[in-house]
Scaffold this active site. Sequence first.
Site, mmCIF file in Angstrom:
data_model
loop_
_atom_site.group_PDB
_atom_site.id
_atom_site.type_symbol
_atom_site.label_atom_id
_atom_site.label_comp_id
_atom_site.label_asym_id
_atom_site.label_seq_id
_atom_site.Cartn_x
_atom_site.Cartn_y
_atom_site.Cartn_z
ATOM 1 N N HIS A 109 51.202 38.808 34.331
ATOM 2 C CA HIS A 109 50.716 38.751 32.871
ATOM 3 C C HIS A 109 51.979 38.546 31.749
ATOM 4 O O HIS A 109 51.788 37.677 30.933
ATOM 5 C CB HIS A 109 49.935 39.911 32.393
ATOM 6 C CG HIS A 109 48.571 40.029 32.501
ATOM 7 N ND1 HIS A 109 47.615 39.462 32.088
ATOM 8 C CD2 HIS A 109 47.907 40.917 33.406
ATOM 9 C CE1 HIS A 109 46.335 39.417 32.342
ATOM 10 N NE2 HIS A 109 46.647 40.545 32.947
ATOM 11 N N HIS A 128 50.429 41.932 39.442
ATOM 12 C CA HIS A 128 49.250 41.598 38.587
ATOM 13 C C HIS A 128 49.650 41.659 37.118
ATOM 14 O O HIS A 128 49.607 40.784 36.319
ATOM 15 C CB HIS A 128 47.798 42.301 38.604
ATOM 16 C CG HIS A 128 47.023 41.846 37.779
ATOM 17 N ND1 HIS A 128 45.712 41.261 38.223
ATOM 18 C CD2 HIS A 128 46.596 41.956 36.180
ATOM 19 C CE1 HIS A 128 44.595 40.945 37.174
ATOM 20 N NE2 HIS A 128 45.577 41.329 36.064
ATOM 21 N N GLU A 129 50.231 42.708 36.855
ATOM 22 C CA GLU A 129 50.824 42.975 35.553
ATOM 23 C C GLU A 129 52.064 42.204 35.180
ATOM 24 O O GLU A 129 52.174 41.726 34.135
ATOM 25 C CB GLU A 129 51.217 44.495 35.308
ATOM 26 C CG GLU A 129 49.701 45.411 35.292
ATOM 27 C CD GLU A 129 48.641 45.120 34.796
ATOM 28 O OE1 GLU A 129 48.652 44.212 33.768
ATOM 29 O OE2 GLU A 129 47.464 45.038 35.190
ATOM 30 N N GLN A 165 47.677 41.576 26.686
ATOM 31 C CA GLN A 165 46.275 41.890 26.754
ATOM 32 C C GLN A 165 45.869 42.373 25.403
ATOM 33 O O GLN A 165 44.428 42.625 25.259
ATOM 34 C CB GLN A 165 45.795 42.542 28.055
ATOM 35 C CG GLN A 165 46.105 41.644 29.177
ATOM 36 C CD GLN A 165 45.631 42.630 30.352
ATOM 37 O OE1 GLN A 165 46.091 43.483 30.828
ATOM 38 N NE2 GLN A 165 44.261 42.404 30.814
ATOM 39 N N GLY A 191 45.418 49.192 35.129
ATOM 40 C CA GLY A 191 46.799 48.421 34.597
ATOM 41 C C GLY A 191 46.520 47.565 33.229
ATOM 42 O O GLY A 191 45.523 47.182 32.908
ATOM 43 N N CYS A 235 40.276 41.452 36.263
ATOM 44 C CA CYS A 235 41.009 41.768 34.993
ATOM 45 C C CYS A 235 40.375 41.988 33.863
ATOM 46 O O CYS A 235 39.412 41.486 33.655
ATOM 47 C CB CYS A 235 41.811 40.280 34.772
ATOM 48 S SG CYS A 235 43.226 40.243 33.408
ATOM 49 N N LEU A 236 40.996 42.909 33.021
ATOM 50 C CA LEU A 236 40.250 43.406 31.871
ATOM 51 C C LEU A 236 40.038 42.274 31.061
ATOM 52 O O LEU A 236 39.020 42.218 30.049
ATOM 53 C CB LEU A 236 41.085 44.602 31.086
ATOM 54 C CG LEU A 236 41.232 45.893 31.945
ATOM 55 C CD1 LEU A 236 42.035 46.905 30.969
ATOM 56 C CD2 LEU A 236 39.936 46.474 32.190
HETATM 57 ZN ZN LIG Z 1 44.977 41.439 34.151
#
Ligand SMILES: [Zn+2]
Length: 169
Positions: free
Chosen positions: A138, A134-135, A50, A45, A92-93
């Site tokens: 963000h 989660h997204e 991000q 995701g 998370c990236l």
């Molecule tokens: Zn994330």
Amino acid sequence: MIYPIVKYGNPVLESPAAPITTFDDDLKKLVEDMFESMYAAHGVGLAAPQIGVAKRIAVIDITFKEDPDAKLVLINPEIVHTEGKQSSNEGCLSIPEFREPVTRPNIVTVRAQDENGKFYEKTGEELLARAVLHETDHLNGKLYISHISALKRDLMKRKIRKLVKAGEW
Ligand SMILES: [Zn+2]
């Protein structure tokens, strides 16, 4: 085009993103680039903040290229229903190398637009529900670490500050 992933500490990750009002070719290209950037970073995701873009767009593929039909484009998403509870490790990236257990609803229904501006609703459970939540978080400037204890969060922040100082973040 593969964008570099913005890391925790950059204010774009903690600011609400702006709604999308124009569904043009530039948007389609951005969505394509987001998938490419997500796969390059080995994620399932990715939200636009991000990659430093403060817009309400997220992409998800919990099958990581296995199933082309699993590719999900969430533009201006709103969570319209949640049900149940699940607890699992989340990462998370933008906060690489860290993972913490996070409790979230087990079933989620999201209402969003696709890259053509068409509204749709999608219900997912388990990992898909987690990814959608989660997204969507963000896009509201919220990171998963806001769902863990203050103690764990402070510890994580301290470790990250050390990494920043060492030039490793
Ligand atoms: Zn994330």
